[in-house]
Motif scaffolding. Structure first.
Motif: not given
Length: 286
Positions: A231, A261, A264, A267-268
């Motif tokens: 990521e 990827h 994610h 979101e993180k």
């Protein structure tokens, strides 16, 4: 595990006799208070798992009693269910604004009360255990309502807020910004750092608090996001202006995998757009 404790607050005891009997038959320990002042005194002696509150009582109303309960961090987690004959929208809204989690109309239907009570007791316990686990991990939790008021604080969060803000421990102005992080610094160089975790209820926002020792450099947002190596690679190439297809060719993966990827990563990092993620990466990854 001991019995669940329910505090029933009603100025007409005979109207709730059957309900109390049924609660006891279902395994609850029932405490009764005839008015708001007595209810607060009961709370000084025991912390119930839930409160069934009459809205209209002589002296302090159920709404005001609920507000006082929710103003105390040690009681704020206890779910309050209003029982009342008031059915107009204004009173229902007032009940929720005061901090109630539910509303049942008198004459109460015992089966309905039991079902609602079981759900709220279970949910409150799960949330409390989760928040206490956060404290054990060295982090605190602060939940702010839609009006910018503290709705709930874990014990560790309360201790830090009192230490850093003193008499202004309920002040959340330092959190009211567009940024997802905020901090307050003490004279000795330590900092109370708050990270926005997002919405957890109707208009409520959860903030995760941690204590940064004096002399420790602020952690980068990307570092705290705990991205995987892949990521991080994808994000670094996006920050350099590469398209998904470019990144796929460079890393030897499919464009679809690059897109996953990035989902994610967004979101993180708590961002919604490619541009925001790229700008953040440019600042922190160089």
């Amino acid at each position: 595990m001991g019995k669940n404790i329910v505090l029933v607050v009603d100025d007409v005891p005979e109207s709730i006799g059957a309900l109390c009997t049924e609660l006891e038959s279902e395994g609850y320990t029932v405490l009764v208070a005839p008015d708001g002042e007595t209810a607060l005194q009961r709370l000084d002696m025991v912390s119930p798992d839930a409160i069934l509150m009459d809205a209209v009582m002589p002296g302090m109303s159920g709404f005001e009693t609920c507000r006082r309960i929710k103003a105390q961090p040690v009681w704020a987690h206890v779910p309050v269910i209003f029982m009342t004959g008031l059915t107009d929208t204004g009173h229902i809204v007032e009940g929720f604004a005061a901090g109630g989690v539910d509303y049942v109309v008198k004459p109460v239907r015992t089966a309905e009360v039991l079902a609602r009570l079981a759900t709220h007791v279970r949910n409150a316990r799960a949330v409390r255990l989760a928040r206490e686990a956060v404290d054990v991990g060295g982090l605190g939790v602060l939940v702010v309502d839609a009006h910018g008021r503290p709705a709930w604080r874990s014990p560790l969060a309360q201790a830090w807020l009192t230490e850093f803000l003193g008499e202004c421990a309920d002040d959340t102005d330092w959190l009211q910004s567009e940024a997802d992080e905020a901090e307050r610094t003490a004279p000795d160089g330590r900092a109370l750092v708050a990270h926005r975790m997002g919405e957890v209820g109707l208009g409520e926002t959860m903030w995760l608090l941690r204590l940064r020792p004096a002399g420790e450099a602020p952690a980068s947002r990307i570092a705290m996001a705990a991205l995987t190596p892949r990521e991080t690679e994808v994000l670094s190439w996006i920050a350099k202006g590469k398209t998904n297809r470019d990144v796929a060719e460079i890393l030897g993966i499919s464009p679809r995998t690059v897109s996953k990827h990035l989902e994610h990563v967004f979101e993180k990092l708590g961002v919604e757009t490619r541009a925001a993620a790229a700008a953040l990466a440019s600042r922190e990854l160089g």
